[in-house]
Write a protein that holds these residues in place. Structure first.
Motif, PDB file in Angstrom:
ATOM      1  N   ARG A 261       4.645 -22.245  -9.697  1.00 21.14           N
ATOM      2  CA  ARG A 261       6.449 -22.030  -9.255  1.00 21.14           C
ATOM      3  C   ARG A 261       5.925 -21.273  -8.404  1.00 21.14           C
ATOM      4  O   ARG A 261       5.393 -20.512  -7.521  1.00 21.14           O
ATOM      5  N   PRO A 262       7.610 -21.843  -7.153  1.00 17.27           N
ATOM      6  CA  PRO A 262       7.528 -21.325  -6.514  1.00 17.27           C
ATOM      7  C   PRO A 262       7.617 -20.081  -6.449  1.00 17.27           C
ATOM      8  O   PRO A 262       6.798 -19.183  -5.429  1.00 17.27           O
ATOM      9  N   SER A 263       8.388 -19.144  -7.238  1.00 16.98           N
ATOM     10  CA  SER A 263       8.081 -17.866  -7.511  1.00 16.98           C
ATOM     11  C   SER A 263       6.846 -17.528  -7.288  1.00 16.98           C
ATOM     12  O   SER A 263       6.396 -16.698  -6.758  1.00 16.98           O
ATOM     13  N   GLU A 264       6.353 -17.594  -7.703  1.00 18.92           N
ATOM     14  CA  GLU A 264       4.648 -17.553  -7.885  1.00 18.92           C
ATOM     15  C   GLU A 264       3.707 -17.567  -6.951  1.00 18.92           C
ATOM     16  O   GLU A 264       2.418 -16.836  -6.476  1.00 18.92           O
ATOM     17  N   GLU A 265       4.504 -18.815  -5.870  1.00 19.26           N
ATOM     18  CA  GLU A 265       3.189 -19.160  -5.173  1.00 19.26           C
ATOM     19  C   GLU A 265       4.073 -18.165  -4.084  1.00 19.26           C
ATOM     20  O   GLU A 265       3.156 -17.449  -3.111  1.00 19.26           O
ATOM     21  N   ALA A 266       5.097 -16.872  -4.130  1.00 14.71           N
ATOM     22  CA  ALA A 266       5.751 -16.198  -3.017  1.00 14.71           C
ATOM     23  C   ALA A 266       5.037 -15.117  -3.246  1.00 14.71           C
ATOM     24  O   ALA A 266       4.400 -15.104  -2.729  1.00 14.71           O
ATOM     25  N   GLU A 267       4.129 -14.666  -4.836  1.00  9.12           N
ATOM     26  CA  GLU A 267       3.969 -13.793  -5.089  1.00  9.12           C
ATOM     27  C   GLU A 267       2.219 -14.086  -3.965  1.00  9.12           C
ATOM     28  O   GLU A 267       1.867 -13.270  -4.130  1.00  9.12           O
ATOM     29  N   LEU A 268       1.921 -15.329  -4.317  1.00 11.68           N
ATOM     30  CA  LEU A 268       0.536 -15.061  -3.685  1.00 11.68           C
ATOM     31  C   LEU A 268       0.266 -14.902  -2.698  1.00 11.68           C
ATOM     32  O   LEU A 268      -0.562 -14.397  -2.103  1.00 11.68           O
ATOM     33  N   ARG A 269       1.295 -15.448  -2.081  1.00 12.48           N
ATOM     34  CA  ARG A 269       1.331 -15.330  -0.473  1.00 12.48           C
ATOM     35  C   ARG A 269       1.682 -13.977   0.344  1.00 12.48           C
ATOM     36  O   ARG A 269       0.658 -13.485   1.053  1.00 12.48           O
ATOM     37  N   ALA A 270       2.482 -13.324  -0.650  1.00 11.25           N
ATOM     38  CA  ALA A 270       3.121 -12.131  -0.473  1.00 11.25           C
ATOM     39  C   ALA A 270       0.961 -11.003  -0.290  1.00 11.25           C
ATOM     40  O   ALA A 270       0.992 -10.251   0.086  1.00 11.25           O
ATOM     41  N   SER A 271       0.282 -11.408  -1.172  1.00  9.66           N
ATOM     42  CA  SER A 271      -0.579 -10.462  -1.991  1.00  9.66           C
ATOM     43  C   SER A 271      -2.005 -10.693  -0.930  1.00  9.66           C
ATOM     44  O   SER A 271      -2.802 -10.415  -0.734  1.00  9.66           O
ATOM     45  N   PHE A 272      -2.098 -12.679  -0.771  1.00  5.61           N
ATOM     46  CA  PHE A 272      -2.959 -13.392   0.076  1.00  5.61           C
ATOM     47  C   PHE A 272      -2.961 -12.163   1.240  1.00  5.61           C
ATOM     48  O   PHE A 272      -3.530 -11.895   2.250  1.00  5.61           O
ATOM     49  N   ALA A 273      -1.736 -12.300   1.874  1.00  3.15           N
ATOM     50  CA  ALA A 273      -1.061 -11.408   3.596  1.00  3.15           C
ATOM     51  C   ALA A 273      -1.673  -9.484   3.710  1.00  3.15           C
ATOM     52  O   ALA A 273      -2.355  -8.875   4.211  1.00  3.15           O
ATOM     53  N   GLU A 274      -1.358  -9.320   1.988  1.00  2.43           N
ATOM     54  CA  GLU A 274      -1.758  -7.911   2.071  1.00  2.43           C
ATOM     55  C   GLU A 274      -3.564  -7.787   1.655  1.00  2.43           C
ATOM     56  O   GLU A 274      -3.898  -6.787   2.499  1.00  2.43           O
ATOM     57  N   LEU A 275      -3.519  -8.867   0.902  1.00  2.00           N
ATOM     58  CA  LEU A 275      -5.602  -8.848   1.312  1.00  2.00           C
ATOM     59  C   LEU A 275      -5.756  -9.049   2.383  1.00  2.00           C
ATOM     60  O   LEU A 275      -7.178  -8.214   2.751  1.00  2.00           O
ATOM     61  N   ALA A 276      -5.579  -9.788   2.996  1.00  2.00           N
ATOM     62  CA  ALA A 276      -6.464  -9.889   4.544  1.00  2.00           C
ATOM     63  C   ALA A 276      -6.232  -8.999   4.620  1.00  2.00           C
ATOM     64  O   ALA A 276      -7.446  -8.557   5.532  1.00  2.00           O
ATOM     65  N   ALA A 277      -5.059  -8.149   5.165  1.00  2.00           N
ATOM     66  CA  ALA A 277      -4.619  -6.850   6.646  1.00  2.00           C
ATOM     67  C   ALA A 277      -5.744  -6.015   5.745  1.00  2.00           C
ATOM     68  O   ALA A 277      -5.959  -4.938   6.384  1.00  2.00           O
ATOM     69  N   SER A 278      -6.142  -5.371   4.455  1.00  2.26           N
ATOM     70  CA  SER A 278      -7.052  -5.228   4.153  1.00  2.26           C
ATOM     71  C   SER A 278      -8.484  -5.330   4.106  1.00  2.26           C
ATOM     72  O   SER A 278      -8.943  -4.090   3.861  1.00  2.26           O
ATOM     73  N   GLY A 279      -8.565  -5.930   5.312  1.00  2.75           N
ATOM     74  CA  GLY A 279      -9.579  -6.605   5.455  1.00  2.75           C
ATOM     75  C   GLY A 279     -10.941  -7.925   4.682  1.00  2.75           C
ATOM     76  O   GLY A 279     -11.618  -8.107   3.976  1.00  2.75           O
ATOM     77  N   ALA A 280     -10.301  -7.905   2.999  1.00  2.00           N
ATOM     78  CA  ALA A 280     -10.964  -8.489   2.048  1.00  2.00           C
ATOM     79  C   ALA A 280     -10.922 -10.171   2.714  1.00  2.00           C
ATOM     80  O   ALA A 280     -10.450 -11.089   3.906  1.00  2.00           O
TER      81      ALA A 280
END
Length: 132
Positions: free
Chosen positions: A104-123
């Motif tokens: 769902r779009p809401s799940e995509e938004a959550e995943l995109r936020a997680s993606f950005a946080e993980l990328a910023a942490s070096g994952a």
């Protein structure tokens, strides 16, 4: 049935954690006793997943839990190799990563936020669209 004459510590539960603890204790010279309702065996509770990226957003402890999980995963590689060498068995460890799916779009938004946080942490992360 054998009777244990001496036990330094009793471990309740013969799953992955209980057996790992018993193994390390025995290596250090202790005499652990594992008690379990059935035969000691690995559990399928987590399907064998070691996935720190999915632990980072579960609670207010997300940051510390994620960092601890990343360190644990790094330590697991050596632990797995040692376990295979000592046991003579393969545990089929495959460091292939994990896939998060949004329906769902809401799940995509959550995943995109997680993606950005993980990328910023070096994952190491990769965003795949629906076609991929």
């Amino acid at each position: 049935m054998s009777i244990v004459k001496r036990a330094d510590i009793v471990i309740v539960g013969g799953g992955v954690i209980g057996l790992s603890l018993a193994w390390r204790l025995a290596q250090s010279g202790a005499a652990p006793l594992v008690i379990d309702a059935g035969l000691p065996s690995a559990t399928a509770a987590a399907a064998g997943m070691l996935a720190p990226s999915f632990e980072h957003a579960v609670s207010p402890l997300a940051g510390p839990l994620y960092r601890f999980s990343v360190k644990s995963l790094a330590a697991w590689r050596a632990f797995a190799a040692e376990l295979e060498e000592e046991s003579g068995e393969t545990i089929d460890y495959q460091p292939t990563g994990a896939l998060g799916v949004a329906f769902r779009p809401s799940e995509e938004a959550e995943l995109r936020a997680s993606f950005a946080e993980l990328a910023a942490s070096g994952a190491r992360v990769e965003w795949l669209d629906a076609a991929a």
